[in-house]
Design a protein around this motif. Structure first.
Motif, PDB file in Angstrom:
ATOM      1  N   TRP A 152      -2.344  -1.578 -12.874  1.00  0.00           N
ATOM      2  CA  TRP A 152      -1.866  -0.239 -13.190  1.00  0.00           C
ATOM      3  C   TRP A 152      -2.585   0.381 -14.383  1.00  0.00           C
ATOM      4  CZ3 TRP A 152       0.392   0.610 -17.967  1.00  0.00           C
ATOM      5  CH2 TRP A 152       0.751  -0.527 -18.691  1.00  0.00           C
ATOM      6  N   ARG A 153      -3.041  -0.428 -15.338  1.00  0.00           N
ATOM      7  CA  ARG A 153      -3.703   0.127 -16.518  1.00  0.00           C
ATOM      8  C   ARG A 153      -5.027   0.794 -16.149  1.00  0.00           C
ATOM      9  NH1 ARG A 153      -3.471  -5.341 -19.841  1.00  0.00           N
ATOM     10  NH2 ARG A 153      -4.038  -5.999 -17.742  1.00  0.00           N
ATOM     11  N   LEU A 207      -8.620   3.201 -22.004  1.00  0.00           N
ATOM     12  CA  LEU A 207      -8.503   1.743 -22.108  1.00  0.00           C
ATOM     13  C   LEU A 207      -8.429   1.308 -23.561  1.00  0.00           C
ATOM     14  CD1 LEU A 207     -10.834   0.199 -19.380  1.00  0.00           C
ATOM     15  CD2 LEU A 207      -8.355   0.411 -19.391  1.00  0.00           C
ATOM     16  N   GLY A 208      -9.142   2.029 -24.448  1.00  0.00           N
ATOM     17  CA  GLY A 208      -9.063   1.706 -25.860  1.00  0.00           C
ATOM     18  C   GLY A 208      -7.643   1.829 -26.380  1.00  0.00           C
ATOM     19  N   SER A 211       7.217   0.868 -20.668  1.00  0.00           N
ATOM     20  CA  SER A 211       7.148   2.217 -21.224  1.00  0.00           C
ATOM     21  C   SER A 211       7.001   3.254 -20.122  1.00  0.00           C
ATOM     22  CB  SER A 211       5.963   2.320 -22.185  1.00  0.00           C
ATOM     23  OG  SER A 211       4.735   2.173 -21.463  1.00  0.00           O
ATOM     24  N   TRP A 212       7.015   4.523 -20.514  1.00  0.00           N
ATOM     25  CA  TRP A 212       6.826   5.593 -19.533  1.00  0.00           C
ATOM     26  C   TRP A 212       5.471   5.460 -18.835  1.00  0.00           C
ATOM     27  CZ3 TRP A 212       8.412   9.696 -23.715  1.00  0.00           C
ATOM     28  CH2 TRP A 212       9.788   9.648 -23.895  1.00  0.00           C
ATOM     29  N   LEU A 213       4.467   5.104 -19.591  1.00  0.00           N
ATOM     30  CA  LEU A 213       3.137   4.958 -19.013  1.00  0.00           C
ATOM     31  C   LEU A 213       3.111   3.813 -18.015  1.00  0.00           C
ATOM     32  CD1 LEU A 213       0.200   5.991 -19.100  1.00  0.00           C
ATOM     33  CD2 LEU A 213      -0.252   4.302 -20.882  1.00  0.00           C
ATOM     34  N   GLY A 214       3.758   2.709 -18.362  1.00  0.00           N
ATOM     35  CA  GLY A 214       3.820   1.577 -17.452  1.00  0.00           C
ATOM     36  C   GLY A 214       4.527   1.927 -16.156  1.00  0.00           C
ATOM     37  N   GLN A 215       5.563   2.722 -16.249  1.00  0.00           N
ATOM     38  CA  GLN A 215       6.292   3.121 -15.052  1.00  0.00           C
ATOM     39  C   GLN A 215       5.419   3.971 -14.126  1.00  0.00           C
ATOM     40  OE1 GLN A 215      10.034   4.937 -16.249  1.00  0.00           O
ATOM     41  NE2 GLN A 215      10.298   3.444 -17.904  1.00  0.00           N
ATOM     42  N   ILE A 216       4.647   4.904 -14.729  1.00  0.00           N
ATOM     43  CA  ILE A 216       3.736   5.725 -13.913  1.00  0.00           C
ATOM     44  C   ILE A 216       2.657   4.839 -13.281  1.00  0.00           C
ATOM     45  CG2 ILE A 216       2.003   7.562 -13.989  1.00  0.00           C
ATOM     46  CD1 ILE A 216       3.596   8.817 -16.279  1.00  0.00           C
ATOM     47  N   GLY A 217       2.128   3.903 -14.084  1.00  0.00           N
ATOM     48  CA  GLY A 217       1.079   3.027 -13.579  1.00  0.00           C
ATOM     49  C   GLY A 217       1.531   2.177 -12.419  1.00  0.00           C
ATOM     50  N   HIS A 218       2.754   1.688 -12.470  1.00  0.00           N
ATOM     51  CA  HIS A 218       3.260   0.849 -11.385  1.00  0.00           C
ATOM     52  C   HIS A 218       3.432   1.656 -10.099  1.00  0.00           C
ATOM     53  CE1 HIS A 218       3.746  -2.903 -13.492  1.00  0.00           C
ATOM     54  NE2 HIS A 218       4.392  -2.315 -14.485  1.00  0.00           N
ATOM     55  N   VAL A 219       3.720   2.932 -10.230  1.00  0.00           N
ATOM     56  CA  VAL A 219       3.866   3.771  -9.028  1.00  0.00           C
ATOM     57  C   VAL A 219       2.533   3.919  -8.298  1.00  0.00           C
ATOM     58  CG1 VAL A 219       4.417   6.095  -8.200  1.00  0.00           C
ATOM     59  CG2 VAL A 219       5.853   5.025  -9.954  1.00  0.00           C
ATOM     60  N   ILE A 220       1.455   4.091  -9.056  1.00  0.00           N
ATOM     61  CA  ILE A 220       0.140   4.320  -8.436  1.00  0.00           C
ATOM     62  C   ILE A 220      -0.641   3.015  -8.239  1.00  0.00           C
ATOM     63  CG2 ILE A 220      -0.022   6.623  -9.441  1.00  0.00           C
ATOM     64  CD1 ILE A 220      -1.922   5.492 -11.531  1.00  0.00           C
ATOM     65  N   GLN A 221      -0.109   1.872  -8.690  1.00  0.00           N
ATOM     66  CA  GLN A 221      -0.854   0.616  -8.607  1.00  0.00           C
ATOM     67  C   GLN A 221      -1.261   0.241  -7.193  1.00  0.00           C
ATOM     68  OE1 GLN A 221       0.254  -2.658 -11.179  1.00  0.00           O
ATOM     69  NE2 GLN A 221       0.154  -4.117  -9.475  1.00  0.00           N
ATOM     70  N   PRO A 222      -0.435   0.455  -6.156  1.00  0.00           N
ATOM     71  CA  PRO A 222      -0.857   0.067  -4.798  1.00  0.00           C
ATOM     72  C   PRO A 222      -2.171   0.721  -4.354  1.00  0.00           C
ATOM     73  CG  PRO A 222       1.495   0.486  -4.838  1.00  0.00           C
ATOM     74  CD  PRO A 222       0.973   0.906  -6.172  1.00  0.00           C
ATOM     75  N   VAL A 223      -2.461   1.897  -4.888  1.00  0.00           N
ATOM     76  CA  VAL A 223      -3.701   2.569  -4.512  1.00  0.00           C
ATOM     77  C   VAL A 223      -4.916   1.814  -5.040  1.00  0.00           C
ATOM     78  CG1 VAL A 223      -5.036   4.706  -4.724  1.00  0.00           C
ATOM     79  CG2 VAL A 223      -2.543   4.800  -4.467  1.00  0.00           C
TER      80      VAL A 223
END
Length: 604
Positions: free
Chosen positions: A502-503, A522-523, A482-494
């Protein structure tokens, strides 16, 4: 509308009397400097104004200077009909210093004065009394005995107050006291003549203080009180939290039964009940915390705790008065920063304000409760007596306090030294021990929960809906795609060095608006696939997802240190007058929290 002013020293019962006269829900606390704002209410055709408490019209602290300026300006106003001076019947001398000064100011401006002799119930309980008629003649203004707590004499006082306010010209002070004599000398003479000759109250207070202020017994009592406070957050709030969880679950089932399957049902279950609902279950914990702190405030113990903390706090560049803002910071950093105004020393005041964000405020409670439930067994015990989850809570709060003391020592070394030149001595009045009044305490507890909901719910609703939209679309895709997953994967390395995926990264970013958003985020994230909309279900889902001990411990310590509250940053900017300092602190605490989380994840 004509006005009635209420003035008095701290701990005189002025705010409680104001509550009784106006019916408003005002906070009543038993330590100096709590009334730092002007409160207004209505009593029949008059506006009643509760002015900030001060000891004299020659203030030392910034808070007292504000109070004196407000008192002077209010007395000089044309729409002021009456000035009510609240006196403490058990400590007449200290109360009369301000009372005589205000009476002189009122007389100069042709304003009527009425003295309210409060706590008369405590005087009569020890077999004493005060001759109010004779005292009225000497003061040249009427004096009425009452008890705002037990309501003794309150009806008569209210009728007299309104009567005087309607015809103030006939009640201008006609004092025959020497104009050249100081208010201190006059108050001593009057208190010696009319005050308590057998001060049993003070004797009883001293006997208790010898135990509570002793280096050994007092320290043990203090640690015990603090431990019970944090332990109670879990034990006392648990039944209420279960009730809220049940209510939310029932509401979710009811909504699902009447809505069509598909996007509408998913929205209510995941965005509303999964996100917003998972935050509401923590409101009882906030109310329990407010209740216990209220008991400490109103009983008089809080001032003793401040006195006991003065020596250790002074070792790290703080004052005993810093304890009050620190403890208030466990409810909310914003009023705690305002409470720091009562610290006379500019140097210690600044250090206190800069370290208050390290106190674990109520907004962190949902985060702590969730992660403690994930990391600590519910049935575990500490020393075979206390709940292990409650002990973990105590440890988190203790870690924040220790971090604040370390940072305070660091700031003491590097802050501008010119601030130290205006340091003031530590002076603190120890109020009489009293039983808390149930009515204002109950209102305070209810208001704490409602204010938390009003402040946090709109933000959490917007964030929860936003996350749900980003996670639901494109329709038919998995959460990771999803769009949220895509954003999360971008910032996951941090966030990978913290052991988080990513979540968690998305939830942390969202919580910079407000810490409690983390739980709602998270909920929503973990509730997308039909997870239960309660804390136990969310905690079980996180456990099943494989969150490691090191990552979980690092994450909860991250939230202990990180300054993730935009409102707190704005308050710091307003109090310090420095935008650079406020945002610099925001970045500094964020970096420190990140480093601690990474190190903990590496070690465990």
């Amino acid at each position: 509308m004509q006005r009635i002013l209420m003035v008095g020293k701290p701990n005189s019962g002025k705010s409680l009397l104001f509550n009784q006269l106006t019916g408003l829900r005002q906070k009543v606390a038993n330590y100096p400097g709590v009334t730092v704002e002007v409160k207004r209410g209505q009593c029949q055709d008059f506006e009643v104004v509760d002015l900030p408490g001060t000891y004299t019209l020659r203030g030392l602290s910034r808070d007292e200077e504000i109070a004196i300026k407000e008192i002077t300006a209010s007395v000089e106003r044309d729409d002021t009909s009456l000035v009510v001076c609240v006196l403490d019947a058990t400590r007449l001398e200290r109360s009369l210093v301000l009372g005589l000064q205000v009476q002189k100011l009122a007389k100069a401006n042709n304003k009527a004065v009425l003295f309210a002799l409060n706590f008369i119930d405590e005087v009569r309980r020890i077999g004493e009394d005060i001759d109010t008629e004779a005292l009225s003649k000497e003061l040249g203004s009427p004096v009425m005995a009452l008890s705002a707590r037990t309501l003794d004499g309150l009806h008569e006082f209210k009728q007299t107050m309104l009567s005087v306010a309607k015809a103030p010209s006939g009640h201008i002070p006609t004092t025959s006291l020497s104009e050249g004599e100081s208010a201190v000398n006059q108050s001593q003479a009057l208190a010696s003549k009319y005050g308590l000759h057998l001060d049993v109250v003070l004797k009883n207070q001293n006997s208790v203080d010898r135990f509570l202020l002793n280096s050994w017994t007092g320290s043990l009592v203090f640690l015990g009180v603090m431990f019970v406070l944090f332990q109670s957050i879990f034990t006392l709030a648990a039944p209420l939290m279960d009730g809220v969880e049940t209510l939310i679950g029932s509401a979710a089932e009811g909504v699902s039964a009447i809505t069509p399957e598909g996007i509408v049902t998913d929205f209510f279950n995941d965005a509303i009940f999964g996100g917003l609902g998972s935050f509401l279950v923590f409101v009882p914990q906030i109310m329990v915390l407010t209740f216990i702190i209220g008991l400490l405030e109103d009983s008089g113990y809080l001032a003793r705790a401040a006195l006991m903390c003065h020596r250790p706090l002074s070792a790290v560049g703080l004052s005993g008065r810093s304890f009050i803002p620190y403890l208030s910071g466990h409810a909310c950093a914003i009023p705690a920063i305002m409470a720091a105004r009562t610290i006379e020393s500019p140097h210690k005041r600044l250090i206190t304000m800069l370290t208050i964000p390290l106190m674990s405020c109520s907004a962190r409670l949902p985060v702590y409760a969730l992660l403690v439930a994930v990391l600590v067994p519910e049935d575990g015990t500490f020393l075979g007596i206390f709940g292990l989850q409650g002990a973990a809570f105590f440890g988190l709060y203790f870690f924040g306090i220790i971090t604040a003391l370390i940072v305070s020592q660091f700031l003491t070394r590097f802050l501008p030294k010119d601030l130290e030149e205006s340091d003031m001595p530590f002076i603190l009045e120890l109020p009489t021990y009293r039983l808390p009044h149930w009515k204002p305490l109950t209102f305070r507890v209810i208001d704490s929960g409602m204010q938390f909901i009003r402040r946090a719910a709109p933000i959490i609703f917007v964030v929860s809906v936003g996350i749900w939209i980003l996670g639901y679309f494109p329709m038919g895709s998995t959460l990771e795609d999803s769009w949220l997953g895509q954003i999360g994967h971008v910032i996951q390395p941090v966030f990978e060095p913290m052991g988080l995926d990513w979540r968690y990264g998305v939830a942390i970013l969202m919580s910079f608006l407000a810490r409690e958003v983390f739980v709602g985020a998270l909920g929503t994230l973990f509730g997308m696939d039909g997870a239960e909309d309660n804390v136990n279900g969310l905690a079980e889902r996180i456990q099943a997802d494989g969150l490691t001990t090191g990552a979980g411990l690092g994450l909860v310590l991250f939230y202990v240190v990180a300054l993730q509250c935009v409102a707190t940053v704005a308050m710091l900017k307003g109090e310090t007058g420095s935008n650079k300092l406020a945002w610099g602190l925001y970045v500094g605490y964020g970096i420190l929290a990140y480093v601690i989380a990474v190190l903990v994840n590496m070690l465990f």
